[in-house]
Design a protein around this motif. Sequence first.
Motif, PDB file in Angstrom:
ATOM      1  N   TYR A 215      34.140  34.703  40.861  1.00 28.21           N
ATOM      2  CA  TYR A 215      35.603  34.729  40.805  1.00 28.21           C
ATOM      3  C   TYR A 215      36.177  34.864  42.225  1.00 28.21           C
ATOM      4  O   TYR A 215      37.084  34.122  42.615  1.00 28.21           O
ATOM      5  CB  TYR A 215      36.073  35.889  39.912  1.00 28.21           C
ATOM      6  CG  TYR A 215      37.531  36.218  40.072  1.00 28.21           C
ATOM      7  CD1 TYR A 215      38.511  35.396  39.513  1.00 28.21           C
ATOM      8  CD2 TYR A 215      37.942  37.338  40.791  1.00 28.21           C
ATOM      9  CE1 TYR A 215      39.857  35.692  39.665  1.00 28.21           C
ATOM     10  CE2 TYR A 215      39.284  37.643  40.940  1.00 28.21           C
ATOM     11  CZ  TYR A 215      40.239  36.815  40.382  1.00 28.21           C
ATOM     12  OH  TYR A 215      41.568  37.101  40.539  1.00 28.21           O
TER      13      TYR A 215
ATOM     14  N   LYS B 200      37.287  35.646  36.152  1.00 27.11           N
ATOM     15  CA  LYS B 200      37.111  37.066  36.444  1.00 27.11           C
ATOM     16  C   LYS B 200      36.482  37.769  35.235  1.00 27.11           C
ATOM     17  O   LYS B 200      36.952  37.644  34.112  1.00 27.11           O
ATOM     18  CB  LYS B 200      38.463  37.699  36.766  1.00 27.11           C
ATOM     19  CG  LYS B 200      38.389  39.121  37.236  1.00 27.11           C
ATOM     20  CD  LYS B 200      39.771  39.615  37.619  1.00 27.11           C
ATOM     21  CE  LYS B 200      39.743  41.014  38.151  1.00 27.11           C
ATOM     22  NZ  LYS B 200      41.074  41.456  38.560  1.00 27.11           N
TER      23      LYS B 200
ATOM     24  N   TYR C 225      32.347  39.190  39.045  1.00 27.98           N
ATOM     25  CA  TYR C 225      33.387  39.225  40.070  1.00 27.98           C
ATOM     26  C   TYR C 225      33.039  38.359  41.282  1.00 27.98           C
ATOM     27  O   TYR C 225      33.929  37.883  41.977  1.00 27.98           O
ATOM     28  CB  TYR C 225      33.677  40.667  40.499  1.00 27.98           C
ATOM     29  CG  TYR C 225      34.245  41.452  39.353  1.00 27.98           C
ATOM     30  CD1 TYR C 225      35.590  41.342  39.016  1.00 27.98           C
ATOM     31  CD2 TYR C 225      33.435  42.255  38.569  1.00 27.98           C
ATOM     32  CE1 TYR C 225      36.109  42.029  37.939  1.00 27.98           C
ATOM     33  CE2 TYR C 225      33.951  42.949  37.483  1.00 27.98           C
ATOM     34  CZ  TYR C 225      35.288  42.826  37.177  1.00 27.98           C
ATOM     35  OH  TYR C 225      35.800  43.498  36.109  1.00 27.98           O
TER      36      TYR C 225
END
Length: 190
Positions: A154, A140, A151
């Motif tokens: 992730y 992240k 993001y």
Amino acid sequence: MNRLHVMSAMVHTESYEELKEYIDQISKNYQKEIGSVSRLVKDPVLAGYILNKMSQLREEGVTVDLKGEYPLPDLKDSEQMDGLITIIGNLSENAYEAVKNQEEKKVTFTVNYEEGYFYFKVQDNGHGIDPSDKDYIFEKGRSGKGQNRGYGLYLTKRALDNVNGSVEVISEKEEGTTFAVKVPYKGEEV
């Protein structure tokens, strides 16, 4: 949106014959694209989503290919749908980010269904992932693309974990990156 601008300009310049030819060409390409997606992806939600992603990439000037040999059937377990959409969407966006500054922009999707698994591969011709970053790309907030990023991959990894999937990353500097996903998939046999 780009196509609408072109059509609007043709109307304003009264280039009606050229407009008709342009619309005919768009329609033929779209029908061909729908045919290739529906041949490989039988689930209407996933087929529509992949078609949408391909269209978005093409509108940004990316050459998009779709490959596969073993069609993906309708999904029986609708709870998987959100995870699959997250995976496909984020990997598509990541591929676009990788090629957007390339002179020649290319992304290839490969879709296959074998022995109860959905295999999805996204390959780009971007600059590749720095080998020192490869172990951290799913963390992240980690990104080689600037601040307030990191993001998408992730969320992809989280979605893969939620559907018991896996991903292999193959990347060569200046030659592009491939994300190869394998997900258990409960589908109606084709």
